[in-house]
Design a protein around this motif. Structure first.
Motif, PDB file in Angstrom:
ATOM      1  N   GLU A   1     -23.754 -28.717  14.682  1.00  0.00           N
ATOM      2  CA  GLU A   1     -24.073 -27.432  14.055  1.00  0.00           C
ATOM      3  C   GLU A   1     -23.849 -26.294  15.039  1.00  0.00           C
ATOM      4  N   PRO A   2     -23.716 -25.053  14.530  1.00  0.00           N
ATOM      5  CA  PRO A   2     -23.522 -23.922  15.435  1.00  0.00           C
ATOM      6  C   PRO A   2     -24.676 -23.803  16.432  1.00  0.00           C
ATOM      7  N   HIS A   3     -24.333 -23.410  17.648  1.00  0.00           N
ATOM      8  CA  HIS A   3     -25.314 -23.420  18.739  1.00  0.00           C
ATOM      9  C   HIS A   3     -24.788 -22.444  19.794  1.00  0.00           C
ATOM     10  N   THR A   4     -25.682 -21.845  20.569  1.00  0.00           N
ATOM     11  CA  THR A   4     -25.210 -20.962  21.646  1.00  0.00           C
ATOM     12  C   THR A   4     -25.584 -21.573  22.993  1.00  0.00           C
TER      13      THR A   4
ATOM     14  N   TYR B   1     -16.058 -27.964  22.453  1.00  0.00           N
ATOM     15  CA  TYR B   1     -16.267 -27.432  21.102  1.00  0.00           C
ATOM     16  C   TYR B   1     -16.991 -26.091  21.292  1.00  0.00           C
ATOM     17  N   SER B   2     -16.327 -25.178  21.946  1.00  0.00           N
ATOM     18  CA  SER B   2     -16.983 -23.921  22.338  1.00  0.00           C
ATOM     19  C   SER B   2     -15.914 -22.863  22.623  1.00  0.00           C
TER      20      SER B   2
ATOM     21  N   PRO C   1     -10.491 -26.411  11.165  1.00  0.00           N
ATOM     22  CA  PRO C   1     -11.466 -25.417  11.632  1.00  0.00           C
ATOM     23  C   PRO C   1     -12.720 -26.163  12.092  1.00  0.00           C
ATOM     24  N   ILE C   2     -13.480 -25.571  12.972  1.00  0.00           N
ATOM     25  CA  ILE C   2     -14.638 -26.280  13.541  1.00  0.00           C
ATOM     26  C   ILE C   2     -15.690 -26.600  12.474  1.00  0.00           C
ATOM     27  N   GLN C   3     -15.694 -25.846  11.406  1.00  0.00           N
ATOM     28  CA  GLN C   3     -16.669 -26.097  10.339  1.00  0.00           C
ATOM     29  C   GLN C   3     -16.448 -27.473   9.690  1.00  0.00           C
ATOM     30  N   LYS C   4     -15.262 -28.084   9.892  1.00  0.00           N
ATOM     31  CA  LYS C   4     -14.962 -29.396   9.284  1.00  0.00           C
ATOM     32  C   LYS C   4     -15.229 -30.542  10.243  1.00  0.00           C
ATOM     33  N   ILE C   5     -15.930 -30.271  11.332  1.00  0.00           N
ATOM     34  CA  ILE C   5     -16.071 -31.272  12.392  1.00  0.00           C
ATOM     35  C   ILE C   5     -16.772 -32.547  11.911  1.00  0.00           C
TER      36      ILE C   5
ATOM     37  N   TYR D   1      -2.735 -38.204  14.011  1.00  0.00           N
ATOM     38  CA  TYR D   1      -3.404 -39.294  14.690  1.00  0.00           C
ATOM     39  C   TYR D   1      -4.439 -38.762  15.668  1.00  0.00           C
ATOM     40  N   ARG D   2      -4.622 -37.441  15.652  1.00  0.00           N
ATOM     41  CA  ARG D   2      -5.718 -36.826  16.398  1.00  0.00           C
ATOM     42  C   ARG D   2      -6.143 -35.569  15.659  1.00  0.00           C
ATOM     43  N   PHE D   3      -7.442 -35.417  15.451  1.00  0.00           N
ATOM     44  CA  PHE D   3      -7.948 -34.139  14.959  1.00  0.00           C
ATOM     45  C   PHE D   3      -8.029 -33.183  16.141  1.00  0.00           C
ATOM     46  N   VAL D   4      -7.600 -31.948  15.890  1.00  0.00           N
ATOM     47  CA  VAL D   4      -7.697 -30.911  16.915  1.00  0.00           C
ATOM     48  C   VAL D   4      -8.359 -29.688  16.281  1.00  0.00           C
ATOM     49  N   ILE D   5      -9.377 -29.176  16.950  1.00  0.00           N
ATOM     50  CA  ILE D   5     -10.096 -28.007  16.436  1.00  0.00           C
ATOM     51  C   ILE D   5      -9.372 -26.734  16.879  1.00  0.00           C
ATOM     52  N   ASP D   6      -9.097 -25.859  15.906  1.00  0.00           N
ATOM     53  CA  ASP D   6      -8.564 -24.527  16.207  1.00  0.00           C
ATOM     54  C   ASP D   6      -9.773 -23.639  16.510  1.00  0.00           C
ATOM     55  N   MET D   7      -9.943 -23.264  17.761  1.00  0.00           N
ATOM     56  CA  MET D   7     -11.184 -22.606  18.170  1.00  0.00           C
ATOM     57  C   MET D   7     -11.289 -21.179  17.635  1.00  0.00           C
ATOM     58  N   ALA D   8     -10.179 -20.629  17.102  1.00  0.00           N
ATOM     59  CA  ALA D   8     -10.261 -19.301  16.479  1.00  0.00           C
ATOM     60  C   ALA D   8     -11.237 -19.346  15.307  1.00  0.00           C
ATOM     61  N   SER D   9     -11.429 -20.544  14.728  1.00  0.00           N
ATOM     62  CA  SER D   9     -12.315 -20.677  13.569  1.00  0.00           C
ATOM     63  C   SER D   9     -13.780 -20.432  13.930  1.00  0.00           C
ATOM     64  N   LEU D  10     -14.105 -20.453  15.211  1.00  0.00           N
ATOM     65  CA  LEU D  10     -15.484 -20.152  15.639  1.00  0.00           C
ATOM     66  C   LEU D  10     -15.843 -18.696  15.337  1.00  0.00           C
ATOM     67  N   LYS D  11     -14.808 -17.874  15.354  1.00  0.00           N
ATOM     68  CA  LYS D  11     -14.925 -16.421  15.063  1.00  0.00           C
ATOM     69  C   LYS D  11     -15.853 -15.689  16.030  1.00  0.00           C
ATOM     70  N   GLN D  12     -16.144 -16.304  17.168  1.00  0.00           N
ATOM     71  CA  GLN D  12     -16.931 -15.613  18.198  1.00  0.00           C
ATOM     72  C   GLN D  12     -16.211 -15.832  19.517  1.00  0.00           C
ATOM     73  N   PRO D  13     -15.269 -14.962  19.833  1.00  0.00           N
ATOM     74  CA  PRO D  13     -14.413 -15.217  20.986  1.00  0.00           C
ATOM     75  C   PRO D  13     -15.184 -15.204  22.312  1.00  0.00           C
ATOM     76  N   CYS D  14     -14.501 -15.703  23.308  1.00  0.00           N
ATOM     77  CA  CYS D  14     -15.028 -15.716  24.663  1.00  0.00           C
ATOM     78  C   CYS D  14     -15.411 -14.294  25.062  1.00  0.00           C
ATOM     79  N   SER D  15     -16.656 -14.107  25.522  1.00  0.00           N
ATOM     80  CA  SER D  15     -17.108 -12.726  25.760  1.00  0.00           C
ATOM     81  C   SER D  15     -16.839 -12.242  27.195  1.00  0.00           C
ATOM     82  N   LYS D  16     -16.299 -13.129  28.043  1.00  0.00           N
ATOM     83  CA  LYS D  16     -15.969 -12.822  29.452  1.00  0.00           C
ATOM     84  C   LYS D  16     -17.191 -12.349  30.195  1.00  0.00           C
TER      85      LYS D  16
END
Ligand code: NAP
Ligand code: ZN
Length: 352
Positions: free
Chosen positions: A17-20, A131-132, A319-323, A337-352
């Protein structure tokens, strides 16, 4: 600290589930990586469900990471902002033991620091995986992605690629060798591609008859349906080398009997232990080995090899919501043969 969006499991029974989480600000030798893609390895699932024991929660899995360097520590020499980089199963090791000095950090005698479900070298701070939105990693544990490679198809090389490349290289598989790959999943399909690129004759051993066409399309020369009654009898003493990638309990003796004289079987899958009969090894002087991922130097060599031979993973990007759905499909051997998460689907980009 950098607040970072992630997906986590809070217990062995819970869904992701979503987590920070908090990432450390890059120290003098660190690189902050904005994660673009992260593959889903069966080891993530084993650990989320505490199948190996000792899992640490909340757990953010993920160790097939590809991203962009967005912040660089002041003493970092190997990387610059904008570099496309990868991170695999570990993010630190002691650097002083024999294994580390030999470039085999995965066997660090003081324990490698795993990318997730581990503790930093202070033995306290938990590690969180890919997954972040971003991750802070010491520069020595970052890999260079060769230019021009499709990044979502490169992410699985960080674990599935190196885990199959390393034993093929270490045990000297070469052109003309008769090789079998057991299990056509994430690791297995990379094993097929890499062994073929090394010139071996490759047969897939699968308990899913429906994967025959895919196996041949991936480059295999032959396919054996191990659920067929006489499969093990007909193919006895046929192979020089067997790479066993199976994630579930199965009878190793059946597979050992498929080895010719002096043949070797290498386990990379880590299911519940099975029973082993001495006769399976004694007859035909067979060997049984295991192999764990690969060191940093070897992982870089593997990436360069893959770039040169145009080897990448076959992936289903989600998308990560389908994990949680993806996990269920992996458990049913329904991954192509491998699931890969597109991290853009998190919709909360790296805040630096
Ligand atoms: P995966 O994608 O789920 O593939 C595993 C494959 O095993 C399945 O696709 C299936 O292939 C086969 N299989 C599953 N259940 C089986 C059964 N009951 N009997 C026979 N075959 C069965 O998993 P993965 O990500 O490739 O990982 C495979 C294993 O390697 C896991 O245990 C993982 O933890 C381990 N691993 C080890 C390392 C290491 O460093 N040694 C690194 C990464 C992963 P078919 O449908 O073709 O039979
Ligand atoms: Zn893995």
């Amino acid at each position: 600290m950098i607040p970072t969006a992630a997906y986590a499991a809070t217990s062995a029974q819970s869904l992701l589930e979503p987590h920070t989480i908090e990432r450390r600000d890059p120290g003098p030798h660190d690189v902050l990586i904005d994660i673009l893609y992260c593959g889903i390895c069966h080891s993530d699932i084993h650990q989320v469900r505490d199948e190996w024991g000792g899992s640490i929660y909340p757990m953010v899995p993920g160790h097939e990471i590809v991203g962009t360097a967005v912040k660089i520590g002041r003493h970092v020499t190997k990387w610059k902002i904008g570099d496309t980089v990868g991170v695999g199963y570990f993010v630190d090791s002691c650097k002083t033991c024999d294994a580390c000095k030999d470039g085999e950090e995965q066997y660090c005698e003081n324990g490698m620091v795993t990318t997730f479900n581990g503790r930093e070298r202070d033995k306290q701070t938990p590690t969180y995986g890919g997954y972040s939105a971003c991750i802070t990693v010491n520069e020595d544990y970052v890999l260079r992605i060769p230019a021009g490679m499709p990044l979502e198809r490169v992410a699985p090389l960080m674990c599935a690629g190196i885990t199959t490349y390393s034993p093929l290289r270490h045990f000297g598989v070469k052109a003309g060798d008769i090789v079998a790959v057991v299990g056509l999943g994430g690791l297995g399909h990379m094993g097929v591609k890499l062994a073929k690129a090394m010139g071996a004759k490759v047969t897939v051993l699968s308990h899913s008859p429906g994967k025959c066409a895919d196996a041949l399309a991936l480059g295999a020369d032959d396919f054996i349906d191990t659920s067929e009654k006489n499969a093990f009898k007909i193919n006895a003493a046929r192979f020089d080398f067997i790479l066993d990638t199976v994630s579930a309990k199965h009878d190793y003796n059946n597979y050992l009997n498929l080895l010719r004289r002096n043949g070797r079987m290498v386990l990379v899958g880590i299911p519940d232990p099975g029973r082993l009969s001495a006769a399976s090894l004694v007859m035909q002087r067979r060997s049984l080995s295991g192999s764990l991922i690969g060191g940093i130097h070897e992982a870089q060599e593997m990436l360069d090899f893959c770039s040169e031979h145009e080897v990448v993973s076959d992936v289903e990007v989600i998308p990560i919501q389908k994990i949680n759905e993806a996990y269920e499909r992996v458990l049913k051997s329904d991954v192509h043969y491998r699931f890969v998460i597109d991290m853009a689907s998190l919709k909360q980009p790296c805040s630096k």
